[in-house]
Design a protein around this motif. Structure first.
Motif, mmCIF file in Angstrom:
data_model
loop_
_atom_site.group_PDB
_atom_site.id
_atom_site.type_symbol
_atom_site.label_atom_id
_atom_site.label_comp_id
_atom_site.label_asym_id
_atom_site.label_seq_id
_atom_site.Cartn_x
_atom_site.Cartn_y
_atom_site.Cartn_z
ATOM 1 N N UNK A 6 12.003 2.458 -5.303
ATOM 2 C CA UNK A 6 11.757 2.297 -3.871
ATOM 3 C C UNK A 6 11.778 0.822 -3.468
ATOM 4 N N UNK A 7 12.225 0.577 -2.265
ATOM 5 C CA UNK A 7 12.199 -0.772 -1.703
ATOM 6 C C UNK A 7 10.937 -0.936 -0.850
ATOM 7 N N UNK A 8 10.702 -2.153 -0.425
ATOM 8 C CA UNK A 8 9.578 -2.406 0.481
ATOM 9 C C UNK A 8 9.740 -1.534 1.729
ATOM 10 N N UNK A 28 -3.410 -0.534 2.506
ATOM 11 C CA UNK A 28 -2.858 -0.488 1.157
ATOM 12 C C UNK A 28 -2.864 -1.899 0.570
ATOM 13 N N UNK A 29 -2.700 -1.986 -0.746
ATOM 14 C CA UNK A 29 -2.687 -3.307 -1.387
ATOM 15 C C UNK A 29 -1.310 -3.946 -1.235
ATOM 16 N N UNK A 30 -1.286 -5.263 -1.273
ATOM 17 C CA UNK A 30 -0.009 -5.976 -1.234
ATOM 18 C C UNK A 30 0.815 -5.650 -2.473
ATOM 19 N N UNK A 31 0.151 -5.502 -3.618
ATOM 20 C CA UNK A 31 0.861 -5.133 -4.848
ATOM 21 C C UNK A 31 1.661 -3.864 -4.633
ATOM 22 N N UNK A 60 5.716 -4.243 -4.610
ATOM 23 C CA UNK A 60 6.389 -3.787 -5.835
ATOM 24 C C UNK A 60 6.097 -2.341 -6.214
ATOM 25 N N UNK A 61 5.247 -1.672 -5.450
ATOM 26 C CA UNK A 61 4.939 -0.284 -5.750
ATOM 27 C C UNK A 61 3.909 -0.095 -6.836
ATOM 28 N N UNK A 62 3.235 -1.170 -7.210
ATOM 29 C CA UNK A 62 2.233 -1.103 -8.276
ATOM 30 C C UNK A 62 0.894 -0.696 -7.692
ATOM 31 N N UNK A 63 0.313 0.331 -8.288
ATOM 32 C CA UNK A 63 -1.012 0.792 -7.874
ATOM 33 C C UNK A 63 -2.041 -0.250 -8.298
ATOM 34 N N UNK A 64 -2.946 -0.576 -7.394
ATOM 35 C CA UNK A 64 -4.006 -1.526 -7.711
ATOM 36 C C UNK A 64 -4.953 -0.880 -8.714
ATOM 37 N N UNK A 97 1.216 10.869 -4.442
ATOM 38 C CA UNK A 97 1.624 10.501 -3.083
ATOM 39 C C UNK A 97 2.330 9.156 -3.075
ATOM 40 N N UNK A 98 1.851 8.205 -3.880
ATOM 41 C CA UNK A 98 2.467 6.887 -3.941
ATOM 42 C C UNK A 98 3.809 6.924 -4.659
#
Length: 117
Positions: free
Chosen positions: A2-4, A57-60, A64-68, A114-115
């Protein structure tokens, strides 16, 4: 991968908004949103912070799609609830405690699913 833009689009859909309303709320031109979709440009750092804050949501995750990683606070719950917490815990059966643990794991799993979409 996925992209931003894909993650922003997912957030817009999850909120039940239109793209036009999203643009109005965050002061983004529809042209800029289109450029993000086509990969012609990406949101500025300030705009990413604003979008992450708007959707909670987190900036991460947004970038980049990374779960905090979840942080666990190891404090005594009595600090906040006094003896009420201990009494409530003592009143639960082992089966009820296990159910609560399973429910927490299930909700974390669903959130991750979901993410990943």
């Amino acid at each position: 991968m996925q992209s931003i833009y894909d993650r922003i689009e997912l957030l817009i859909k999850m909120r039940g908004m239109t793209k036009k309303l999203f643009c109005e709320k965050l002061g983004i031109s529809t042209g800029n949103l289109g450029d993000w979709k086509r990969g012609k440009s990406t949101p500025s750092t300030n705009k990413l912070v604003e979008i992450a804050s708007f959707f909670g949501v987190s900036l991460d995750w947004l970038i980049v799609g990374k779960e905090q990683d979840t942080l666990y606070v190891k404090e005594n719950m009595n600090t906040y609830m006094g003896d009420e917490c201990e009494q409530a815990k003592a009143a639960l059966s082992e089966k009820e405690k296990e159910f609560i643990k399973e429910y927490i794991l299930f909700t974390r799993y669903r959130k991750q699913q979901a993410y990943d979409r």
